[in-house]
Scaffold this active site. Structure first.
Site, PDB file in Angstrom:
ATOM      1  N   GLY A 247       0.949  -1.648 -12.531  1.00 58.62           N
ATOM      2  CA  GLY A 247       0.640  -0.674 -11.219  1.00 58.62           C
ATOM      3  C   GLY A 247      -0.700   1.021 -11.612  1.00 58.62           C
ATOM      4  O   GLY A 247      -1.345  -0.400 -12.704  1.00 58.62           O
ATOM      5  N   SER A 248      -0.498   1.209 -11.184  1.00 55.51           N
ATOM      6  CA  SER A 248      -1.914   2.434 -10.454  1.00 55.51           C
ATOM      7  C   SER A 248      -2.774   2.295 -12.168  1.00 55.51           C
ATOM      8  O   SER A 248      -4.144   2.888 -11.664  1.00 55.51           O
ATOM      9  CB  SER A 248      -2.201   2.658  -9.494  1.00 55.51           C
ATOM     10  N   VAL A 249      -2.523   3.072 -12.903  1.00 55.93           N
ATOM     11  CA  VAL A 249      -3.106   3.010 -14.517  1.00 55.93           C
ATOM     12  C   VAL A 249      -4.145   2.016 -14.438  1.00 55.93           C
ATOM     13  O   VAL A 249      -4.994   2.345 -15.194  1.00 55.93           O
ATOM     14  CB  VAL A 249      -1.908   2.916 -15.770  1.00 55.93           C
TER      15      VAL A 249
ATOM     16  N   LYS B 235      -6.039   0.755 -12.171  1.00 58.30           N
ATOM     17  CA  LYS B 235      -7.359   1.526 -11.832  1.00 58.30           C
ATOM     18  C   LYS B 235      -8.557   2.363 -12.686  1.00 58.30           C
ATOM     19  O   LYS B 235      -9.787   1.456 -11.978  1.00 58.30           O
ATOM     20  CB  LYS B 235      -6.912   2.295 -10.068  1.00 58.30           C
TER      21      LYS B 235
END
Length: 582
Positions: A289-291, A293
């Site tokens: 997921g967004s980690v 980014k």
């Protein structure tokens, strides 16, 4: 010269000169016809030999006791066959050691009262199978094995029963005094002294037959204890399927704590369910997921494709062939890159990745080590699941942590490089000697990019999705991650999430100071009232990280530093974020 008429004795060598007198004495006694003198001489000779042997043994024992050198620091006796060296943490605290155990045997023919013997043994060793014990006692063999791995205390209890027909055999065994707290990290060894998992397997050759200095790990048991406590409590509270956590010194690459849940007792691994034996920190891969980014923005900023003020339209979903990318919360019409990060916009991150292109993403993500197993000493380190072909869909999805599955250990390795000044190096479980420099590593991003990422992560805790990880005075930065999980080939539309949070502290100061990465991943947490029914990384994992940091920061010597109170409505100083790049 031989006597006349006598043949020389060619098969007999003359005795040594020092024994010639004894030989002559025997000959004189025999010639004089006095056999009693001959006998006395022979007895005297035997006594002399025994006395000499005794004196030699006594001198040898005295030398071994007084002059072996074992009283000198660092000197030890030779290890017994199958022995393994001790394992200690960086402060010398014991994590694994060899101990003496006993096996119990019975000779049925010598047992006077078999029923009473069985009842007494079951009282002392409750786990014994009564049916099997009765069958063994009814046997007619010379000796049967009853039970093994008995402690000296249990052995003494059985011995005090004074039951005939029982005997003990000493065994060498491995003991893990911290039990579940270090189970996956240390692992365990077999009965014959072979390392089967964790550090025991990773350093099996070094530990076998080891004597002298113990194996010193990078782990700090104070940090490990806090990490294990918080992870286990939260995992039970949220009813997760599994969970993992790490604490890393990003400057040196040393792993200070590493925990996996569910856990087990390494002293009795055979009693653990198979699922509990899996080290989810190293051996399990997740779509994070967004980690992710953090990696995506570092790529864009370092390559010069974007800066923190580059804007992206996130008003409408991003439509690709067969795929539509949405944001968790509908954002403003246009967001600068720094708000793409603090809002955790999937649309903005995907648009930025498409702007950078597949070739650039491939090059940077390889440099971050995301397309290979984390180069750890642990044999459990798992290879990632990656795409076979770079397509626009793959580029866009990978920007926010989908279309790739990696281990928490691999994420911690790559993220350490982004936050330590830009140098990638393998993480290690071996403590660096005092004053030693870390592995040289290789530069993957510019130092200025690393500085910007630290500032962005701090901003995300002050005014973004990571606010529940804040610990006043420690300048915590971080990034949330909420990955919708695949169920039967389809994403579960938010019903099953992987909730993650990656934190770095302290974010202030130069790159000569120590900084610590804390990563927590919770797989399939259940909604709770205190999270408002949410199962996101910000609601579930960020508070866990905050509690961990509050406990370990004082242990690591991190001092609270005054800072201005956060003002989420204050304008962001983009110049400060861009740093040397502008």
């Amino acid at each position: 010269m031989t006597a006349l008429g006598a043949a020389p004795d060619l098969g007999r060598e003359p005795p040594p000169r020092r024994l010639w007198w004894l030989e002559r004495a025997f000959e004189r006694a025999h010639a004089a016809g006095r056999p009693e003198d001959d006998a006395r001489l022979r007895i005297f000779f035997v006594l002399v030999l025994f006395a000499a042997a005794f004196v030699a043994l006594a001198l040898g024992a005295t030398k071994a006791a007084l002059f072996s050198g074992l009283d000198r620091p660092g000197e030890t006796a030779e290890a017994a066959p199958g022995a393994r060296g001790d394992i200690v943490d960086r402060n010398g605290r014991l994590m694994a050691t060899d101990v003496i155990r006993y096996a119990l045997y019975v000779e049925p023919k010598d047992v006077a009262d078999k029923a009473a013997t069985a009842a007494a043994l079951i009282q002392v060793i409750p786990g014994l199978d009564r049916a099997r014990l009765d069958k063994v006692l009814d046997g007619d063999g010379p000796a049967y094995f009853i039970a093994g791995d008995l402690t000296p205390e249990v052995k003494e209890k059985i011995f005090d029963l004074a039951l005939p027909g029982l005997s003990f055999q000493e065994q060498q065994a491995r003991a893990y005094p911290l039990g579940e707290m270090t189970a996956h990290l240390i692992g365990f060894a077999s009965k014959d002294g072979r390392g089967l998992s964790g550090v025991e397997r990773a350093y099996d050759g070094l530990l076998r037959g080891r004597s002298g200095a113990p194996l010193v790990l990078s782990i700090d048991l104070r940090v490990q204890g806090a990490l294990h406590d918080e992870l286990a409590a939260a995992a039970s509270h949220f009813g997760v399927a599994d969970a993992a956590a790490l604490v890393v010194d990003v400057k040196t690459g040393e792993i200070l704590g590493m925990s996996s849940w569910p856990t087990y007792d390494p002293n009795r691994p055979g009693q653990a369910p198979p699922a509990a034996l899996v080290d989810h920190a190293a051996a399990t891969v997740y779509e994070p997921g967004s980690v992710f980014k953090v990696f995506t923005l570092a790529m864009g900023l370092d390559s010069g494709v974007v800066n923190v003020n580059t804007t992206f339209d996130v008003h409408t979903p991003l439509v690709l062939p067969g795929q539509t990318i949405h944001d968790y919360d509908k954002g403003d019409t246009v967001l600068p890159l720094w708000e793409v990060f603090t809002h955790s916009s999937n649309i903005g991150a995907a648009r930025m990745a498409l702007l950078a292109g597949a070739d650039r993403m491939d090059r940077y993500f390889h440099a971050f080590g995301l397309f290979a197993a984390a180069p750890s000493e642990l044999a459990e380190s798992a290879r990632p699941l990656t795409i076979r072909k770079w397509t626009p869909n793959a580029v866009a999805s990978m920007a926010f942590g989908h279309s790739i599955s990696v281990s928490p250990l691999a994420i911690a390795t790559g993220m350490s490089a982004i936050l330590n000044g830009g140098v990638w190096r393998p993480l290690t479980l071996r403590a660096l000697p005092a004053g030693a420099a870390p592995a040289p590593g290789r530069r993957v991003i510019q130092e200025s990019t690393s500085r910007t990422m630290l500032d962005l992560m701090r901003l995300n805790v002050v005014a973004g999705t990571g606010k529940f990880a804040e610990v006043p005075g420690y300048w915590v930065g971080g990034k949330t991650g909420t990955a919708t999980k695949l169920v039967n080939g389809h994403y579960s539309a938010g019903k099953l999430n992987l909730a993650s949070f990656a934190a770095i502290f302290p974010t202030d100061g130069g790159f000569d100071r120590r900084r610590y990465l804390v990563l927590v991943m919770m797989d399939e947490p259940h909604a709770m009232p205190e999270t408002g029914g949410f199962t996101t990384g910000g609601a579930v994992s960020a508070p866990i990280v905050g509690r961990i940091i509050a406990r370990i920061a004082p242990l690591l010597g991190v001092q609270r530093q005054p800072e201005p109170p956060p003002d989420p409505n204050a304008p962001v100083d983009a110049k400060a974020l861009v740093g040397a790049r502008d």
